[in-house]
Write a protein that holds these residues in place. Sequence first.
Motif, PDB file in Angstrom:
ATOM      1  N   UNK A  80       5.888  26.434  27.529  1.00  9.96           N
ATOM      2  CA  UNK A  80       6.392  25.083  27.789  1.00  9.96           C
ATOM      3  C   UNK A  80       5.451  24.339  26.896  1.00  9.96           C
ATOM      4  N   UNK A  81       5.948  23.325  26.118  1.00 11.04           N
ATOM      5  CA  UNK A  81       5.191  22.275  25.478  1.00 11.04           C
ATOM      6  C   UNK A  81       6.078  21.116  25.082  1.00 11.04           C
ATOM      7  N   UNK A  82       5.285  20.028  24.431  1.00 10.91           N
ATOM      8  CA  UNK A  82       5.976  19.124  23.713  1.00 10.91           C
ATOM      9  C   UNK A  82       5.567  19.624  22.322  1.00 10.91           C
ATOM     10  N   UNK A  83       6.669  19.319  21.513  1.00  9.70           N
ATOM     11  CA  UNK A  83       6.456  19.644  20.153  1.00  9.70           C
ATOM     12  C   UNK A  83       6.508  18.413  19.333  1.00  9.70           C
ATOM     13  N   UNK A  84       5.856  18.331  18.158  1.00  4.22           N
ATOM     14  CA  UNK A  84       5.980  17.163  17.228  1.00  4.22           C
ATOM     15  C   UNK A  84       6.345  17.975  15.937  1.00  4.22           C
ATOM     16  N   UNK A  85       7.699  17.777  15.591  1.00  3.31           N
ATOM     17  CA  UNK A  85       8.145  18.240  14.390  1.00  3.31           C
ATOM     18  C   UNK A  85       8.192  17.418  13.337  1.00  3.31           C
ATOM     19  N   UNK A  86       7.860  18.060  12.170  1.00  3.82           N
ATOM     20  CA  UNK A  86       7.705  16.948  10.823  1.00  3.82           C
ATOM     21  C   UNK A  86       8.846  17.791   9.929  1.00  3.82           C
ATOM     22  N   UNK A  87       9.977  17.127   9.745  1.00  3.36           N
ATOM     23  CA  UNK A  87      10.895  17.898   8.559  1.00  3.36           C
ATOM     24  C   UNK A  87      11.245  16.678   7.736  1.00  3.36           C
ATOM     25  N   UNK A  88      11.865  17.034   6.755  1.00  7.92           N
ATOM     26  CA  UNK A  88      12.289  15.941   5.572  1.00  7.92           C
ATOM     27  C   UNK A  88      13.713  15.659   6.190  1.00  7.92           C
ATOM     28  N   UNK A  89      13.906  14.229   6.110  1.00 14.19           N
ATOM     29  CA  UNK A  89      15.173  13.599   6.598  1.00 14.19           C
ATOM     30  C   UNK A  89      16.048  13.669   5.368  1.00 14.19           C
ATOM     31  N   UNK A  90      17.120  13.029   5.912  1.00 17.17           N
ATOM     32  CA  UNK A  90      18.225  13.122   4.820  1.00 17.17           C
ATOM     33  C   UNK A  90      17.894  12.220   3.344  1.00 17.17           C
ATOM     34  N   UNK A  91      16.820  11.505   3.650  1.00 16.24           N
ATOM     35  CA  UNK A  91      16.527  10.372   2.567  1.00 16.24           C
ATOM     36  C   UNK A  91      15.302  11.147   1.826  1.00 16.24           C
ATOM     37  N   UNK A  92      15.131  12.484   2.076  1.00 19.63           N
ATOM     38  CA  UNK A  92      13.882  13.224   1.573  1.00 19.63           C
ATOM     39  C   UNK A  92      12.529  12.891   1.912  1.00 19.63           C
ATOM     40  N   UNK A  93      12.410  11.857   2.910  1.00 17.28           N
ATOM     41  CA  UNK A  93      11.216  11.338   3.471  1.00 17.28           C
ATOM     42  C   UNK A  93      10.957  12.174   4.695  1.00 17.28           C
ATOM     43  N   UNK A  94       9.634  12.321   5.144  1.00 20.26           N
ATOM     44  CA  UNK A  94       9.255  13.232   6.214  1.00 20.26           C
ATOM     45  C   UNK A  94       9.482  12.257   7.522  1.00 20.26           C
ATOM     46  N   UNK A  95       9.915  13.164   8.568  1.00 20.61           N
ATOM     47  CA  UNK A  95      10.535  12.132   9.749  1.00 20.61           C
ATOM     48  C   UNK A  95      10.001  13.246  10.822  1.00 20.61           C
ATOM     49  N   UNK A  96       9.231  12.531  11.833  1.00 16.19           N
ATOM     50  CA  UNK A  96       8.804  13.211  13.066  1.00 16.19           C
ATOM     51  C   UNK A  96       9.552  13.205  14.230  1.00 16.19           C
ATOM     52  N   UNK A  97       9.850  14.418  14.829  1.00 14.49           N
ATOM     53  CA  UNK A  97      10.761  14.487  15.996  1.00 14.49           C
ATOM     54  C   UNK A  97       9.736  15.032  17.096  1.00 14.49           C
ATOM     55  N   UNK A  98       9.762  14.245  18.195  1.00 15.67           N
ATOM     56  CA  UNK A  98       8.848  14.769  19.356  1.00 15.67           C
ATOM     57  C   UNK A  98      10.062  15.234  20.543  1.00 15.67           C
ATOM     58  N   UNK A  99       9.745  16.261  21.185  1.00 16.38           N
ATOM     59  CA  UNK A  99      10.659  16.622  22.326  1.00 16.38           C
ATOM     60  C   UNK A  99       9.968  17.914  23.030  1.00 16.38           C
ATOM     61  N   UNK A 100      10.672  17.952  24.125  1.00 10.19           N
ATOM     62  CA  UNK A 100      10.036  19.178  25.020  1.00 10.19           C
ATOM     63  C   UNK A 100      10.524  20.466  24.488  1.00 10.19           C
ATOM     64  N   UNK A 101      10.146  21.557  24.708  1.00  5.32           N
ATOM     65  CA  UNK A 101      10.290  22.982  24.284  1.00  5.32           C
ATOM     66  C   UNK A 101       9.965  24.041  25.041  1.00  5.32           C
ATOM     67  N   UNK A 102      11.022  24.749  25.179  1.00  5.15           N
ATOM     68  CA  UNK A 102      10.864  26.001  26.186  1.00  5.15           C
ATOM     69  C   UNK A 102      10.949  27.198  25.205  1.00  5.15           C
ATOM     70  N   UNK A 103       9.912  28.144  25.199  1.00  3.94           N
ATOM     71  CA  UNK A 103      10.386  29.476  24.605  1.00  3.94           C
ATOM     72  C   UNK A 103      10.248  30.446  25.679  1.00  3.94           C
TER      73      UNK A 103
END
Length: 130
Positions: A80-103
């Motif tokens: 269990x963790x919170x993650x900070x995901x950095x992905x490229x958005x539709x506009x080509x700019x990096x966007x950070x998503x924070x969310x809980x994650x279970x693996x």
Amino acid sequence: MPDTTDVIAAAEARAAALADGDAARLLELLHPDFCWTTHTGQVFDRTDYVRRNTEGVTVWRSQALVDPRVRVVGDTAVLLAEVADVVLGADGEPETFRMPMTQVWVRRGAGWVCLAGHAGPRLTATPTAG
């Protein structure tokens, strides 16, 4: 606590494989029966998950595990963790998503492979500088 440390290391290797777009390494870290539920409720098997995350559908820059906690029972571990995901958005700019994650991880030989996971709900979305 070596199992706990090993599971966290495997989860971090999975995160690095996402960021690197390394399909071969990602496949090594995922159980053949792997499945993933996204923060939008989509469910992917191993093949679709690897394709979507390494062939440009989602373009990763990084994933950081915040305060990972692991429970190991026999040959199964839940992370269990919170993650900070950095992905490229539709506009080509990096966007950070924070969310809980279970693996869910299972022991394979001397290591661990991810059997299943879920991320969400999304907590925040903010533009990422540079």
